[in-house]
Design a protein around this motif. Structure first.
Motif, PDB file in Angstrom:
ATOM      1  N   PHE A  97      -0.889-106.861 -63.833  1.00 26.49           N
ATOM      2  CA  PHE A  97      -0.651-105.995 -64.992  1.00 26.49           C
ATOM      3  C   PHE A  97      -1.978-105.468 -65.553  1.00 26.49           C
ATOM      4  O   PHE A  97      -2.119-104.275 -65.847  1.00 26.49           O
ATOM      5  N   ALA A  98      -2.965-106.356 -65.686  1.00 26.53           N
ATOM      6  CA  ALA A  98      -4.268-105.955 -66.219  1.00 26.53           C
ATOM      7  C   ALA A  98      -4.933-104.937 -65.293  1.00 26.53           C
ATOM      8  O   ALA A  98      -5.498-103.936 -65.758  1.00 26.53           O
ATOM      9  N   ASN A  99      -4.861-105.169 -63.998  1.00 27.81           N
ATOM     10  CA  ASN A  99      -5.453-104.226 -63.050  1.00 27.81           C
ATOM     11  C   ASN A  99      -4.751-102.871 -63.096  1.00 27.81           C
ATOM     12  O   ASN A  99      -5.392-101.830 -63.035  1.00 27.81           O
ATOM     13  N   GLY A 100      -3.429-102.891 -63.210  1.00 30.80           N
ATOM     14  CA  GLY A 100      -2.670-101.644 -63.320  1.00 30.80           C
ATOM     15  C   GLY A 100      -3.006-100.885 -64.590  1.00 30.80           C
ATOM     16  O   GLY A 100      -3.142 -99.660 -64.590  1.00 30.80           O
ATOM     17  N   THR A 101      -3.146-101.613 -65.687  1.00 27.84           N
ATOM     18  CA  THR A 101      -3.505-100.996 -66.967  1.00 27.84           C
ATOM     19  C   THR A 101      -4.876-100.351 -66.895  1.00 27.84           C
ATOM     20  O   THR A 101      -5.072 -99.216 -67.358  1.00 27.84           O
ATOM     21  N   VAL A 102      -5.842-101.033 -66.327  1.00 28.49           N
ATOM     22  CA  VAL A 102      -7.194-100.482 -66.176  1.00 28.49           C
ATOM     23  C   VAL A 102      -7.143 -99.220 -65.313  1.00 28.49           C
ATOM     24  O   VAL A 102      -7.789 -98.214 -65.628  1.00 28.49           O
ATOM     25  N   LEU A 103      -6.371 -99.246 -64.261  1.00 28.96           N
ATOM     26  CA  LEU A 103      -6.250 -98.089 -63.377  1.00 28.96           C
ATOM     27  C   LEU A 103      -5.660 -96.886 -64.122  1.00 28.96           C
ATOM     28  O   LEU A 103      -6.166 -95.769 -64.021  1.00 28.96           O
ATOM     29  N   VAL A 104      -4.609 -97.104 -64.913  1.00 31.61           N
ATOM     30  CA  VAL A 104      -3.984 -96.024 -65.681  1.00 31.61           C
ATOM     31  C   VAL A 104      -4.973 -95.453 -66.696  1.00 31.61           C
ATOM     32  O   VAL A 104      -5.096 -94.242 -66.848  1.00 31.61           O
ATOM     33  N   ILE A 105      -5.697 -96.317 -67.394  1.00 28.22           N
ATOM     34  CA  ILE A 105      -6.687 -95.861 -68.373  1.00 28.22           C
ATOM     35  C   ILE A 105      -7.767 -95.024 -67.700  1.00 28.22           C
ATOM     36  O   ILE A 105      -8.163 -93.971 -68.205  1.00 28.22           O
ATOM     37  N   LEU A 106      -8.237 -95.460 -66.549  1.00 25.44           N
ATOM     38  CA  LEU A 106      -9.249 -94.702 -65.822  1.00 25.44           C
ATOM     39  C   LEU A 106      -8.728 -93.340 -65.365  1.00 25.44           C
ATOM     40  O   LEU A 106      -9.442 -92.328 -65.426  1.00 25.44           O
ATOM     41  N   LEU A 107      -7.474 -93.289 -64.926  1.00 27.29           N
ATOM     42  CA  LEU A 107      -6.877 -92.015 -64.511  1.00 27.29           C
ATOM     43  C   LEU A 107      -6.731 -91.058 -65.694  1.00 27.29           C
ATOM     44  O   LEU A 107      -7.025 -89.867 -65.569  1.00 27.29           O
ATOM     45  N   ILE A 108      -6.295 -91.564 -66.844  1.00 27.22           N
ATOM     46  CA  ILE A 108      -6.164 -90.723 -68.037  1.00 27.22           C
ATOM     47  C   ILE A 108      -7.531 -90.222 -68.487  1.00 27.22           C
ATOM     48  O   ILE A 108      -7.709 -89.039 -68.791  1.00 27.22           O
ATOM     49  N   TYR A 109      -8.520 -91.116 -68.481  1.00 25.22           N
ATOM     50  CA  TYR A 109      -9.884 -90.724 -68.859  1.00 25.22           C
ATOM     51  C   TYR A 109     -10.409 -89.619 -67.933  1.00 25.22           C
ATOM     52  O   TYR A 109     -10.969 -88.627 -68.387  1.00 25.22           O
ATOM     53  N   ALA A 110     -10.197 -89.790 -66.643  1.00 25.95           N
ATOM     54  CA  ALA A 110     -10.656 -88.784 -65.680  1.00 25.95           C
ATOM     55  C   ALA A 110      -9.930 -87.451 -65.881  1.00 25.95           C
ATOM     56  O   ALA A 110     -10.540 -86.383 -65.788  1.00 25.95           O
ATOM     57  N   ALA A 111      -8.639 -87.504 -66.188  1.00 26.25           N
ATOM     58  CA  ALA A 111      -7.868 -86.275 -66.409  1.00 26.25           C
ATOM     59  C   ALA A 111      -8.343 -85.550 -67.666  1.00 26.25           C
ATOM     60  O   ALA A 111      -8.463 -84.319 -67.674  1.00 26.25           O
ATOM     61  N   VAL A 112      -8.642 -86.284 -68.725  1.00 20.74           N
ATOM     62  CA  VAL A 112      -9.140 -85.662 -69.958  1.00 20.74           C
ATOM     63  C   VAL A 112     -10.529 -85.073 -69.722  1.00 20.74           C
ATOM     64  O   VAL A 112     -10.821 -83.938 -70.129  1.00 20.74           O
ATOM     65  N   LYS A 113     -11.397 -85.814 -69.058  1.00 19.41           N
ATOM     66  CA  LYS A 113     -12.758 -85.339 -68.796  1.00 19.41           C
ATOM     67  C   LYS A 113     -12.765 -84.101 -67.901  1.00 19.41           C
ATOM     68  O   LYS A 113     -13.590 -83.209 -68.087  1.00 19.41           O
ATOM     69  N   SER A 114     -11.870 -84.039 -66.946  1.00 21.19           N
ATOM     70  CA  SER A 114     -11.844 -82.896 -66.034  1.00 21.19           C
ATOM     71  C   SER A 114     -11.109 -81.696 -66.627  1.00 21.19           C
ATOM     72  O   SER A 114     -11.150 -80.610 -66.075  1.00 21.19           O
ATOM     73  N   GLY A 115     -10.438 -81.883 -67.758  1.00 21.88           N
ATOM     74  CA  GLY A 115      -9.765 -80.772 -68.420  1.00 21.88           C
ATOM     75  C   GLY A 115      -8.310 -80.596 -68.025  1.00 21.88           C
ATOM     76  O   GLY A 115      -7.658 -79.662 -68.463  1.00 21.88           O
ATOM     77  N   ILE A 116      -7.785 -81.479 -67.184  1.00 22.34           N
ATOM     78  CA  ILE A 116      -6.383 -81.387 -66.784  1.00 22.34           C
ATOM     79  C   ILE A 116      -5.485 -81.659 -67.990  1.00 22.34           C
ATOM     80  O   ILE A 116      -4.501 -80.981 -68.214  1.00 22.34           O
ATOM     81  N   ILE A 117      -5.860 -82.652 -68.782  1.00 20.18           N
ATOM     82  CA  ILE A 117      -5.149 -82.975 -70.014  1.00 20.18           C
ATOM     83  C   ILE A 117      -6.091 -82.660 -71.170  1.00 20.18           C
ATOM     84  O   ILE A 117      -7.216 -83.141 -71.199  1.00 20.18           O
ATOM     85  N   GLU A 118      -5.612 -81.839 -72.098  1.00 17.77           N
ATOM     86  CA  GLU A 118      -6.441 -81.529 -73.260  1.00 17.77           C
ATOM     87  C   GLU A 118      -5.837 -82.193 -74.486  1.00 17.77           C
ATOM     88  O   GLU A 118      -4.703 -81.911 -74.860  1.00 17.77           O
ATOM     89  N   PRO A 119      -6.593 -83.095 -75.114  1.00 18.34           N
ATOM     90  CA  PRO A 119      -6.048 -83.752 -76.309  1.00 18.34           C
ATOM     91  C   PRO A 119      -5.911 -82.751 -77.453  1.00 18.34           C
ATOM     92  O   PRO A 119      -6.630 -81.761 -77.527  1.00 18.34           O
ATOM     93  N   ALA A 120      -4.978 -83.010 -78.349  1.00 13.82           N
ATOM     94  CA  ALA A 120      -4.753 -82.118 -79.492  1.00 13.82           C
ATOM     95  C   ALA A 120      -5.831 -82.368 -80.545  1.00 13.82           C
ATOM     96  O   ALA A 120      -5.698 -83.229 -81.393  1.00 13.82           O
ATOM     97  N   VAL A 121      -6.915 -81.636 -80.433  1.00 11.91           N
ATOM     98  CA  VAL A 121      -8.034 -81.778 -81.348  1.00 11.91           C
ATOM     99  C   VAL A 121      -7.925 -80.698 -82.411  1.00 11.91           C
ATOM    100  O   VAL A 121      -7.712 -79.532 -82.111  1.00 11.91           O
ATOM    101  N   THR A 122      -8.060 -81.111 -83.650  1.00 11.47           N
ATOM    102  CA  THR A 122      -8.023 -80.149 -84.745  1.00 11.47           C
ATOM    103  C   THR A 122      -9.452 -79.729 -85.056  1.00 11.47           C
ATOM    104  O   THR A 122     -10.323 -80.556 -85.234  1.00 11.47           O
ATOM    105  N   ARG A 123      -9.658 -78.419 -85.097  1.00  5.39           N
ATOM    106  CA  ARG A 123     -10.981 -77.889 -85.387  1.00  5.39           C
ATOM    107  C   ARG A 123     -10.922 -77.110 -86.690  1.00  5.39           C
ATOM    108  O   ARG A 123      -9.960 -76.414 -86.954  1.00  5.39           O
ATOM    109  N   GLY A 124     -11.966 -77.251 -87.478  1.00  5.38           N
ATOM    110  CA  GLY A 124     -12.001 -76.584 -88.768  1.00  5.38           C
ATOM    111  C   GLY A 124     -12.972 -75.424 -88.806  1.00  5.38           C
ATOM    112  O   GLY A 124     -13.896 -75.335 -88.006  1.00  5.38           O
ATOM    113  N   PHE A 125     -12.725 -74.534 -89.744  1.00  8.78           N
ATOM    114  CA  PHE A 125     -13.575 -73.362 -89.943  1.00  8.78           C
ATOM    115  C   PHE A 125     -13.486 -73.000 -91.416  1.00  8.78           C
ATOM    116  O   PHE A 125     -12.405 -72.980 -91.979  1.00  8.78           O
ATOM    117  N   ASP A 126     -14.618 -72.747 -92.042  1.00  7.18           N
ATOM    118  CA  ASP A 126     -14.650 -72.430 -93.462  1.00  7.18           C
ATOM    119  C   ASP A 126     -15.244 -71.048 -93.711  1.00  7.18           C
ATOM    120  O   ASP A 126     -16.173 -70.635 -93.022  1.00  7.18           O
TER     121      ASP A 126
END
Length: 145
Positions: A19-48
């Motif tokens: 279970f721990a190894n599977g969890t680490v693998l999933v976290i690494l895959l999500i991290y890689a997907a976010v870093k490569s731009g496949i998944i874009e987190p919903a980031v709120t940006r401000g402007f004044d």
């Protein structure tokens, strides 16, 4: 005598270890997907935008508040600016918020701060934000825009 070689790293055979190894693998895959731009987190940006009291042609916060009370956004003009940015009105309304802050100090009324928050691309929205700020400024200073 042949000695059995032990692996350098063992992943373990227990359910907890798997279970721990599977969890680490999933976290690494999500991290890689976010870093490569496949998944874009919903980031709120401000402007004044800050508009001084002189630019608004008002002398007090109360006068500004009264004029803002009768303001309504020109949706046709807003839709036109959004179309140039490739964003539809519904998408803009769902993903963007605006707050008006009347800035005062001990010395008196300073001006108006227009704060925008959005999950949409801020580079596309700069002209839209500028248009909204111009509409507000024109209304308050009684100029036709």
């Amino acid at each position: 005598m042949a000695q059995e070689r032990k692996p350098f790293i063992t992943l373990g055979k227990s359910k907890l270890s798997k279970f721990a190894n599977g969890t680490v693998l999933v976290i690494l895959l999500i991290y890689a997907a976010v870093k490569s731009g496949i998944i874009e987190p919903a980031v709120t940006r401000g402007f004044d935008y800050t508009i001084s009291a002189n630019e608004l042609s008002v002398s007090s916060a109360q006068e500004l508040q009264e004029k803002l009370g009768s303001f309504s956004l020109n949706e046709a003009q807003l839709s036109s600016e959004l179309a140039k940015a490739g964003i539809d009105l519904h998408q803009f309304q769902e993903n963007t918020s605006m707050e008006l802050v009347i800035s005062t100090t001990q010395n008196g009324f300073e001006g108006l701060i227009i704060e925008f928050q959005s999950t949409l691309d801020p580079n596309k929205l700069k002209s839209v934000y500028a248009d909204i700020a111009d509409q507000i400024q024109s209304h308050v200073s009684n100029k036709k825009g």
